[in-house]
Design a protein around this motif. Sequence first.
Motif, short mmCIF file in Angstrom:
data_model
loop_
_atom_site.label_atom_id
_atom_site.label_comp_id
_atom_site.label_asym_id
_atom_site.label_seq_id
_atom_site.Cartn_x
_atom_site.Cartn_y
_atom_site.Cartn_z
N ARG A 171 9.38 2.31 -7.26
CA ARG A 171 8.47 2.12 -8.39
C ARG A 171 7.89 0.71 -8.38
O ARG A 171 6.71 0.50 -8.61
N SER B 31 3.88 -0.20 -8.08
CA SER B 31 3.20 -0.72 -9.26
C SER B 31 2.56 -2.06 -8.97
O SER B 31 2.01 -2.69 -9.84
N ARG B 32 2.64 -2.51 -7.74
CA ARG B 32 2.01 -3.79 -7.42
C ARG B 32 0.82 -3.59 -6.50
O ARG B 32 0.89 -2.89 -5.50
N ALA B 33 -0.27 -4.19 -6.86
CA ALA B 33 -1.45 -4.10 -6.01
C ALA B 33 -1.67 -5.45 -5.35
O ALA B 33 -1.50 -6.48 -5.97
N LYS B 34 -2.03 -5.44 -4.12
CA LYS B 34 -2.43 -6.70 -3.47
C LYS B 34 -3.90 -6.91 -3.77
O LYS B 34 -4.66 -5.96 -3.84
N ASP B 35 -4.31 -8.16 -3.96
CA ASP B 35 -5.76 -8.28 -4.13
C ASP B 35 -6.45 -8.91 -2.93
O ASP B 35 -7.41 -9.63 -3.06
N THR C 242 -18.83 -6.55 -10.82
CA THR C 242 -17.42 -6.45 -11.19
C THR C 242 -16.98 -4.99 -11.30
O THR C 242 -15.86 -4.64 -10.93
N THR C 243 -17.89 -4.12 -11.78
CA THR C 243 -17.53 -2.70 -11.87
C THR C 243 -17.30 -2.12 -10.48
O THR C 243 -16.32 -1.41 -10.23
N VAL D 283 -16.50 -3.68 -7.68
CA VAL D 283 -15.29 -4.21 -7.05
C VAL D 283 -14.05 -3.59 -7.69
O VAL D 283 -13.10 -3.22 -6.99
N TYR D 284 -14.08 -3.42 -9.02
CA TYR D 284 -12.92 -2.80 -9.69
C TYR D 284 -12.70 -1.39 -9.17
O TYR D 284 -11.57 -1.00 -8.83
N THR E 112 -11.32 -1.37 -5.60
CA THR E 112 -10.02 -1.98 -5.30
C THR E 112 -8.89 -1.45 -6.16
O THR E 112 -7.76 -1.85 -5.99
N LYS F 79 -5.90 0.73 -7.75
CA LYS F 79 -4.82 1.42 -7.06
C LYS F 79 -5.13 2.90 -6.91
O LYS F 79 -5.58 3.54 -7.84
N HIS G 102 -5.38 7.06 -10.99
CA HIS G 102 -6.50 7.43 -11.87
C HIS G 102 -7.12 8.74 -11.42
O HIS G 102 -7.12 9.03 -10.25
#
Lengths: 551, 80
Positions: free
Chosen positions: B10, B14-18, B67-68, B70-71, B74, B76, B80
């Motif tokens: 878990r 639950s961690r995303a790299k950026d 920004t939309t 890129v979001y 990127t 996870k 979603h």
Amino acid sequence: MWRDHLTEIIVFSALFLLVSAMGFVAARWRAPKDMAHLDEWGLGGRSFGGWITWFLVGGDLYTAYTFVAVPALMFGAGAAGFFAVPYTIVIYPLVFLVLCRLWSVSHRHGFVTPADFVRRRFDSPVLALLIAITGIVATMPYIALQLVGIEAVLKTMGVTGDSALARHLPIIIAFAILAAYTYQSGLRAPALIAFVKDSLIYVVILVAVIYLPYKLGGWGSIFDAADAKFAASPNPNDGILLNANNQLQYVTLAFGSALALFLYPHSITGVLASRNRDVIKRNMSALPAYSLLLGLIALLGFMAIAAGVKPLPGAKEGTVDSNTVVPVLFDQQFPDWFAGVAYAAIGIGALVPAAIMSIAAANLFTRNIYKEYLKRDASPAQEANVSKITSLVVKVGAVACIVFLDPQFSIDLQLIGGVIILQTLPAVALGLYTRWFHRGALIAGWVAGMGLGMWMLYQIPNPASKRAHFGGSAFPLSDFGFDTKKTIYVGIVAVLVNLVVAALVTLALRAAKVADGVDGTTPDDYFADEGDPRVTPGPDRDADSAREPVA
Amino acid sequence: MTAGEPETPRAASSRAKDHSPWNWLLFIPIVVPLIPALFNADSPRIFGFPRFYWLQLVWILLGVATTTLVYQMTKKRGTH
């Protein structure tokens, strides 16, 4: 006289009382099991979802002072005042990556303030103390300026008095109410009030940008009226476009202000209160709606020119209070009841940021001065209590600034505030990416940047108000010996010098093998997200508080 | 905790790299609004707004679009 403005005063007071009641009720909103914890009082339980964060951060960054001062600047100087638009565009892509990392590492370690992070990252209580003091000093005048926003409105409604006390009584009462509900409800109060404030502002501005151009002969003639005014003025640096000499200032001021804005403790408080990284990232796409609003608000300054607005007289003989430009415009052009709504929007607009700023300053004091130096073993309940009391002290200080000192003093301090908060950039923002800088070098860079910034601001005169020092943030490059009339934003120069000094001293200290402390964070911490079992404090703490649906 | 400690599944998910190349796009809305040569002119006017004003308001849309994008690119996968 105030009797001519009775309708406005009644509408203003009614809306003001409504939000005050909301402020007290907010303590029960999304109520935690235990309010006696700094995470609850000072960060709203770190549980805000998309919508609340949007209203909270929007209400936080776009303050009443902004709404009053930016159009006043447009009214006085023209295009140069429009820097607020690129400034608030540039900030969001910057924040998108940087503050997400701060959110993650703070969530993982339970940090409440940027200085908490610096303390752990660089293992230096001294550097953390400097960051905390910088934050508090930069925030205090900002709170005082919110009062200037309310005062401009009160003055236009004719609520003035002969003695200093009578003149300031409404503000003292307003701030006493604000202080009481912030004390009780913490960050939940401004979060709830922000819904009302921002809704009012959006309505007022949408009406203003549709109705006023219609009354004033269309946008084309508004810009032409502004053009004619600036063409007739003797000042070479005003106009509806920039000239060759103030473009560099425009760009560096926009960029420097964007860097400064997200280093301010109150912005960081708003961001840390959000529930997860997604909330922050989605908000970076949604918050620019406020930038559009700000752009339109700025243009109210030109509408005031077209409408022939004369600002009210200032505190001293022969001066004008340019902050009254927008309130007077509303008074002239809107029906009384709607002008009252508009004034309430500005007045309430002052309360949200003032509350968040005082909470942020109180958290800095509690975590980085009280717990670090006065009472090491303070319990979470004691921390929350100290923060609550400090938030009261901070507000009393802000009111005292306005009542006992020339408001100009607060405006000067806020100008300085932007420059000094920028000096925390290497430790806080770059520190999120790299541990390369030596803790001693960061202190040296801070000292150098501060010193240079203060000296530059001191050198700048203001011919309009006939003051020899602290007359603005546009530093003439000719003072550095360049043969040019161009000016540059002080903060950018100071932070560049800060970085250069920090880098050089880092190399020197590394060569001398001076101890550099231990980094208390791991690379993984910067990506932690909601649901990570390692986050502190406990995972089920807010399990039974109502979750807001994800926007 | 130490770096060598084993992680639960878990925690890892639950961690995303950026570190995504998409993030470089974010430089566009940082740099473009800071080039006065693009917008510091009166003409053309749109709805009476000189270029200086309408084009800078358009940069807001540029920022939102970037920004939309890129979001979306990127975020996870699988959540979603």
